[in-house]
Design a protein around this motif. Structure first.
Motif, PDB file in Angstrom:
ATOM      1  N   HIS B 197       0.829  -0.952  -0.565  1.00  0.00           N
ATOM      2  CA  HIS B 197       0.100  -0.008   0.142  1.00  0.00           C
ATOM      3  C   HIS B 197       0.871   0.985  -0.256  1.00  0.00           C
ATOM      4  CE1 HIS B 197      -4.184  -1.641   0.378  1.00  0.00           C
ATOM      5  NE2 HIS B 197      -2.861  -2.852   1.594  1.00  0.00           N
ATOM      6  N   THR B 198       0.719   1.967  -1.362  1.00  0.00           N
ATOM      7  CA  THR B 198       1.257   3.383  -0.969  1.00  0.00           C
ATOM      8  C   THR B 198       0.364   4.490  -0.098  1.00  0.00           C
ATOM      9  OG1 THR B 198       1.608   3.519  -3.147  1.00  0.00           O
ATOM     10  CG2 THR B 198       3.541   2.583  -2.085  1.00  0.00           C
ATOM     11  N   ARG B 199      -0.744   4.689  -0.969  1.00  0.00           N
ATOM     12  CA  ARG B 199      -2.160   5.594  -1.166  1.00  0.00           C
ATOM     13  C   ARG B 199      -2.885   5.357   0.437  1.00  0.00           C
ATOM     14  NH1 ARG B 199      -3.852   5.215  -5.875  1.00  0.00           N
ATOM     15  NH2 ARG B 199      -5.680   4.759  -5.456  1.00  0.00           N
ATOM     16  N   VAL B 200      -2.151   5.520   1.146  1.00  0.00           N
ATOM     17  CA  VAL B 200      -2.628   5.231   2.958  1.00  0.00           C
ATOM     18  C   VAL B 200      -3.879   6.462   3.561  1.00  0.00           C
ATOM     19  CG1 VAL B 200      -2.215   4.335   4.879  1.00  0.00           C
ATOM     20  CG2 VAL B 200      -1.389   3.593   2.386  1.00  0.00           C
ATOM     21  N   ALA B 201      -4.637   6.342   4.015  1.00  0.00           N
ATOM     22  CA  ALA B 201      -5.463   7.744   4.269  1.00  0.00           C
ATOM     23  C   ALA B 201      -5.480   7.100   5.339  1.00  0.00           C
ATOM     24  CB  ALA B 201      -6.983   7.998   4.205  1.00  0.00           C
ATOM     25  N   ALA B 202      -5.741   8.505   6.824  1.00  0.00           N
ATOM     26  CA  ALA B 202      -5.575   8.056   8.532  1.00  0.00           C
ATOM     27  C   ALA B 202      -6.634   8.751   9.311  1.00  0.00           C
ATOM     28  CB  ALA B 202      -4.215   8.546   9.244  1.00  0.00           C
ATOM     29  N   VAL B 203      -6.973   7.892  10.104  1.00  0.00           N
ATOM     30  CA  VAL B 203      -8.479   8.847  10.546  1.00  0.00           C
ATOM     31  C   VAL B 203      -8.260   8.814  12.718  1.00  0.00           C
ATOM     32  CG1 VAL B 203     -11.320   8.393  10.990  1.00  0.00           C
ATOM     33  CG2 VAL B 203     -10.104   7.082   9.037  1.00  0.00           C
ATOM     34  N   THR B 204      -8.220   9.599  12.452  1.00  0.00           N
ATOM     35  CA  THR B 204      -7.284   9.973  14.068  1.00  0.00           C
ATOM     36  C   THR B 204      -8.293  10.350  15.233  1.00  0.00           C
ATOM     37  OG1 THR B 204      -6.814  12.459  14.172  1.00  0.00           O
ATOM     38  CG2 THR B 204      -5.066  11.587  12.540  1.00  0.00           C
ATOM     39  N   LEU B 205      -8.171  10.453  15.876  1.00  0.00           N
ATOM     40  CA  LEU B 205      -8.440  11.085  17.386  1.00  0.00           C
ATOM     41  C   LEU B 205      -9.083  12.265  17.530  1.00  0.00           C
ATOM     42  CD1 LEU B 205      -7.399   8.297  20.435  1.00  0.00           C
ATOM     43  CD2 LEU B 205      -9.660   8.375  19.240  1.00  0.00           C
ATOM     44  N   PRO B 206      -9.127  13.120  18.192  1.00  0.00           N
ATOM     45  CA  PRO B 206      -9.563  14.786  17.755  1.00  0.00           C
ATOM     46  C   PRO B 206      -7.579  15.340  18.742  1.00  0.00           C
ATOM     47  CG  PRO B 206     -11.238  13.450  19.114  1.00  0.00           C
ATOM     48  CD  PRO B 206     -10.297  12.293  19.198  1.00  0.00           C
ATOM     49  N   PHE B 207      -7.197  16.499  17.270  1.00  0.00           N
ATOM     50  CA  PHE B 207      -6.413  17.075  17.821  1.00  0.00           C
ATOM     51  C   PHE B 207      -6.688  17.280  19.641  1.00  0.00           C
ATOM     52  CE2 PHE B 207      -5.240  17.794  13.112  1.00  0.00           C
ATOM     53  CZ  PHE B 207      -5.483  16.164  13.011  1.00  0.00           C
ATOM     54  N   ASP B 208      -7.965  18.193  20.108  1.00  0.00           N
ATOM     55  CA  ASP B 208      -7.872  18.673  21.075  1.00  0.00           C
ATOM     56  C   ASP B 208      -9.660  18.614  21.419  1.00  0.00           C
ATOM     57  OD1 ASP B 208      -9.029  20.582  19.255  1.00  0.00           O
ATOM     58  OD2 ASP B 208      -7.058  21.940  19.207  1.00  0.00           O
ATOM     59  N   ARG B 209      -9.539  19.575  22.188  1.00  0.00           N
ATOM     60  CA  ARG B 209     -10.722  19.354  22.502  1.00  0.00           C
ATOM     61  C   ARG B 209     -12.120  20.001  22.073  1.00  0.00           C
ATOM     62  NH1 ARG B 209     -11.703  19.600  28.125  1.00  0.00           N
ATOM     63  NH2 ARG B 209      -9.482  19.049  28.211  1.00  0.00           N
ATOM     64  N   SER B 210     -11.303  20.846  20.493  1.00  0.00           N
ATOM     65  CA  SER B 210     -12.447  21.445  19.558  1.00  0.00           C
ATOM     66  C   SER B 210     -13.642  20.986  18.986  1.00  0.00           C
ATOM     67  CB  SER B 210     -11.307  22.450  18.847  1.00  0.00           C
ATOM     68  OG  SER B 210     -11.078  21.634  17.673  1.00  0.00           O
ATOM     69  N   PRO B 268     -11.587  12.526  -4.419  1.00  0.00           N
ATOM     70  CA  PRO B 268     -10.218  11.444  -6.035  1.00  0.00           C
ATOM     71  C   PRO B 268      -9.879  10.982  -5.513  1.00  0.00           C
ATOM     72  CG  PRO B 268      -9.746  13.887  -5.465  1.00  0.00           C
ATOM     73  CD  PRO B 268     -10.912  13.159  -4.813  1.00  0.00           C
ATOM     74  N   ASP B 269      -8.551  10.317  -6.541  1.00  0.00           N
ATOM     75  CA  ASP B 269      -7.566   9.408  -5.734  1.00  0.00           C
ATOM     76  C   ASP B 269      -8.140   8.855  -4.659  1.00  0.00           C
ATOM     77  OD1 ASP B 269      -5.867   9.522  -7.463  1.00  0.00           O
ATOM     78  OD2 ASP B 269      -5.088  12.437  -6.485  1.00  0.00           O
ATOM     79  N   ARG B 270      -8.854   7.540  -4.521  1.00  0.00           N
ATOM     80  CA  ARG B 270      -9.396   6.853  -3.389  1.00  0.00           C
ATOM     81  C   ARG B 270      -7.832   6.327  -2.572  1.00  0.00           C
ATOM     82  NH1 ARG B 270     -13.272   3.166  -5.000  1.00  0.00           N
ATOM     83  NH2 ARG B 270     -11.702   1.318  -5.122  1.00  0.00           N
ATOM     84  N   PRO B 271      -8.224   6.045  -1.208  1.00  0.00           N
ATOM     85  CA  PRO B 271      -6.820   5.378  -0.605  1.00  0.00           C
ATOM     86  C   PRO B 271      -6.937   4.479  -1.554  1.00  0.00           C
ATOM     87  CG  PRO B 271      -8.294   6.440   0.758  1.00  0.00           C
ATOM     88  CD  PRO B 271      -8.906   6.974   0.025  1.00  0.00           C
ATOM     89  N   THR B 272      -5.756   3.379  -0.857  1.00  0.00           N
ATOM     90  CA  THR B 272      -6.186   2.098  -1.096  1.00  0.00           C
ATOM     91  C   THR B 272      -5.736   1.422   0.631  1.00  0.00           C
ATOM     92  OG1 THR B 272      -3.756   1.279  -1.108  1.00  0.00           O
ATOM     93  CG2 THR B 272      -5.102   1.740  -3.112  1.00  0.00           C
ATOM     94  N   ALA B 273      -5.908   1.943   2.058  1.00  0.00           N
ATOM     95  CA  ALA B 273      -6.086   1.776   2.493  1.00  0.00           C
ATOM     96  C   ALA B 273      -6.369   2.995   3.908  1.00  0.00           C
ATOM     97  CB  ALA B 273      -4.466   1.177   3.377  1.00  0.00           C
ATOM     98  N   ILE B 274      -7.011   2.779   4.811  1.00  0.00           N
ATOM     99  CA  ILE B 274      -7.215   3.579   5.509  1.00  0.00           C
ATOM    100  C   ILE B 274      -7.011   3.602   7.057  1.00  0.00           C
ATOM    101  CG2 ILE B 274      -9.340   4.735   7.013  1.00  0.00           C
ATOM    102  CD1 ILE B 274     -10.536   4.871   4.064  1.00  0.00           C
ATOM    103  N   VAL B 275      -6.514   3.348   8.038  1.00  0.00           N
ATOM    104  CA  VAL B 275      -5.530   3.041   8.809  1.00  0.00           C
ATOM    105  C   VAL B 275      -6.390   4.561  10.155  1.00  0.00           C
ATOM    106  CG1 VAL B 275      -3.086   3.289  10.723  1.00  0.00           C
ATOM    107  CG2 VAL B 275      -3.190   2.875   8.563  1.00  0.00           C
ATOM    108  N   ALA B 276      -6.927   3.179  10.801  1.00  0.00           N
ATOM    109  CA  ALA B 276      -8.061   4.154  12.344  1.00  0.00           C
ATOM    110  C   ALA B 276      -7.160   4.256  13.443  1.00  0.00           C
ATOM    111  CB  ALA B 276      -9.354   3.928  12.207  1.00  0.00           C
TER     112      ALA B 276
END
Lengths: 364, 364
Positions: B197-210, B268-276
């Motif tokens: 995999h090279t086109r990977v997106a990430a879903v992260t926890l909140p950066f702060d409490r905003s 566009p450019d749909r990722p091939t993997a998503i890291v949550a």
DNA sequence: CTGAAAGCGCTAACAT
DNA sequence: ATGTTAGCGCTTTCAG
């Protein structure tokens, strides 16, 4: 170096302790300049406010509401409804300045404690101190009922700690918060009957705390200890649906619903509809149906109960009955308030509402 | 008619209060017959045991462990990981005879309190008493971190209440329980990289409490307040995966994962993997993929973190990193014990373990 | 092994 | 409006 006390602050401010006390509590007349002087002295000494222990002993109030968890359902934390109710309760009580103390259920009457070894060592010191018997609290809230013979409940009554019952069996002298679930199930039954379902199975909450799971035979059906389960089945019949099979689960969790669904849908005479006693169980049934290649609601109608958010099913919207969880928490808060004010709170029963989703349709 | 006190019991048993005290606490030598006599007198008077308020004031100990909820993540109760940690903590502490008091987070520094109205009425009485500042507790546990500048933390430190930090930012003088999540994400990254995999997106926890949610632009990426989020992204890079897109959620919940998945998979450019960054989020991504007609892992690989049970996905087993939640609870218990015994607990970091499931495969 | 006495820190009557 | 006085119920020295 030791923590300063109110007496230190009073001395430093040149007032008496009682005056200093008033400066913090506001429970009495005090001149604004005096108050400010006290507060300034406190800041100077880095006094963090009246020690709660002293205040509690003197006033006889701890400001703590104990919440008995897991009475009937085991690991309450895993059950969405319990969690949501608790959530509401915590916020409601926080506004009254009251804290929630979690009381994990001790060994109840259902599962007797393991036999005591013959001890040759220490004197019979309290083995595992039970919080319900020892922790400071002004009121206890019983989430999801318990057996009146439970160790914890007995301890609480011996201590004269008033108990508020949420969805539990009526216990003499306890105020209760409940919902009209019989009516809710009658509505579900009527809905399914009107769609033409006749072969309906039910997935129920535990009959007791024995953690039995599986299809209940006639004998087992005669042993339903928990009112809530019986009432919901009765409601269903009132609505015109008499389940052909009843599956009892050990916990109200999605996994258990999956298990139940697989069993009910793999047997002979597959039901055309399954009524689950909670949304979590219903979600499990839907998942099981999908895995067996059945279409919901084409091949199988499924209903839940509670009206919690179920993101797990994607676009599918469960047909269910919505109960006002937040309002229940608030109602408990008001009862606690009444109890602390010395008056008898009145029991309340909330109405529920049928919400038709995309999981019910006429049988094929 | 009033509750009997230890003095009443002592008088009735014909012993002194101090002896009666020993009969209950077992903290000192007492002749067995004497003890029995006291206990009999207590039973006779229906004495429910020493009043905790008196005991607490005298001993200076409340036996209560405050748990600060929602520091960073809002409604902790809805987040499976927080709930499971809390669950473990409650049972661990119960065995030590300690109770858990829930402390809903007050308004932190992130969201300043609403402006105070000009009051023409009562003197400035404490509007909403904050439990962290007023409730009795021996130790506080901070679940999921908070800002050291938080009102609650300041109050606790002023009161000299020791704090144990679970997964929070290091705060001077606080013992911390954490996991090696950087390494966990490095393993996940290496796994995905090895699959190609090279086109990977990430879903992260909140950066702060905003409570921001959406794709993070460069500017936003420079504002990550929470160590945990940054560390996990860094770990991923260490493992050889540099995410092309980062989506920040407001809460670690399935719904948010669904939202994130839909956004990331529709662009566009749909990722091939998503890291949550959590299993709950990953589950949401899987659901979103399914709804968009994508096959997991055929069209999309998905990874989670935490290793909690996810019944929602049916047969699908999430590729994830398992963290020892129960052990974390137990570790906190031991730290509390150490603190109460007067010694300094040592911070611990647990290792995590990669668990490869059925949601990762080479990209098509 | 048991008893006497002191006092934890605070608030609530009551008196001033 | 402020000060004085008494405990709340218990555990813990310290003597005996």
């Amino acid at each position: 170096m030791a923590r300063p006390t109110l007496a230190d602050v009073a001395r430093s401010a040149g007032v008496s302790v009682s005056t200093a006390s008033l400066a913090f509590s506001g429970a009495g007349p005090i001149a604004e300049p005096t108050r400010e002087r006290v507060l300034a002295a406190a800041a100077e000494l880095d006094y963090a406010g009246p020690n709660p222990l002293g205040r509690q002993l003197r006033s006889g109030r701890s400001g703590i509401v104990g919440v008995l968890l897991g009475g009937v359902l085991g690991r309450s934390f895993r059950e969405p409804v319990a969690v949501q109710t608790l959530d509401g309760l915590v916020s409601t009580l926080a506004e009254l300045g009251l804290g929630v103390l979690l009381l994990p259920a001790g060994r109840g009457t259902g599962a007797p404690p393991p036999p005591t070894e013959t001890r040759t060592d220490a004197p019979a010191a309290a083995a595992v101190p039970n919080l319900a018997a020892t922790a400071a609290m002004d009121v206890a809230v019983l989430l999801w009922g318990a057996n009146p013979a439970d160790e914890d409940l007995i301890a609480l009554s011996r201590r004269d700690v008033p108990v508020i019952n949420v969805e539990g069996p009526a216990i003499a002298g306890n105020a209760t918060v409940s919902i009209n679930d019989r009516d809710g199930f009658a509505q579900l039954g009527a809905h399914l009957a009107s769609l033409g379902h006749t072969r309906v199975a039910a997935v129920t909450l535990p009959f007791d705390r024995s953690r039995t799971s599986g299809i209940a035979d006639a004998e087992r059906l005669g042993q339903i200890k928990l009112d809530i389960v019986r009432r919901r089945l009765e409601g269903l019949r009132e609505g015109g649906v008499d389940p052909v099979t009843v599956y009892e689960v050990a916990y109200s969790q999605v996994e258990q619903g999956v298990e139940a669904g697989k069993t009910l849908l793999s047997g002979p005479d597959r039901p055309t509809a399954i009524v689950a006693q909670s949304d979590a169980l219903a979600a499990g049934v839907v998942i099981a149906a999908r895995e067996l290649g059945l279409d919901v609601p084409g091949d199988l109608s499924v209903t839940g109960f509670d009206g919690i958010d179920l993101p797990w099913l994607g676009e599918t919207v469960l047909t269910t009955v919505v109960q006002p969880l937040a309002e229940k928490g608030a109602a408990v808060g008001r009862m606690v308030e009444a109890l602390l004010a010395g008056s008898e709170p009145e029991s309340v029963t909330f109405d529920v509402e049928l919400r038709i989703g995309t999981t019910t349709a006429p049988p094929r």
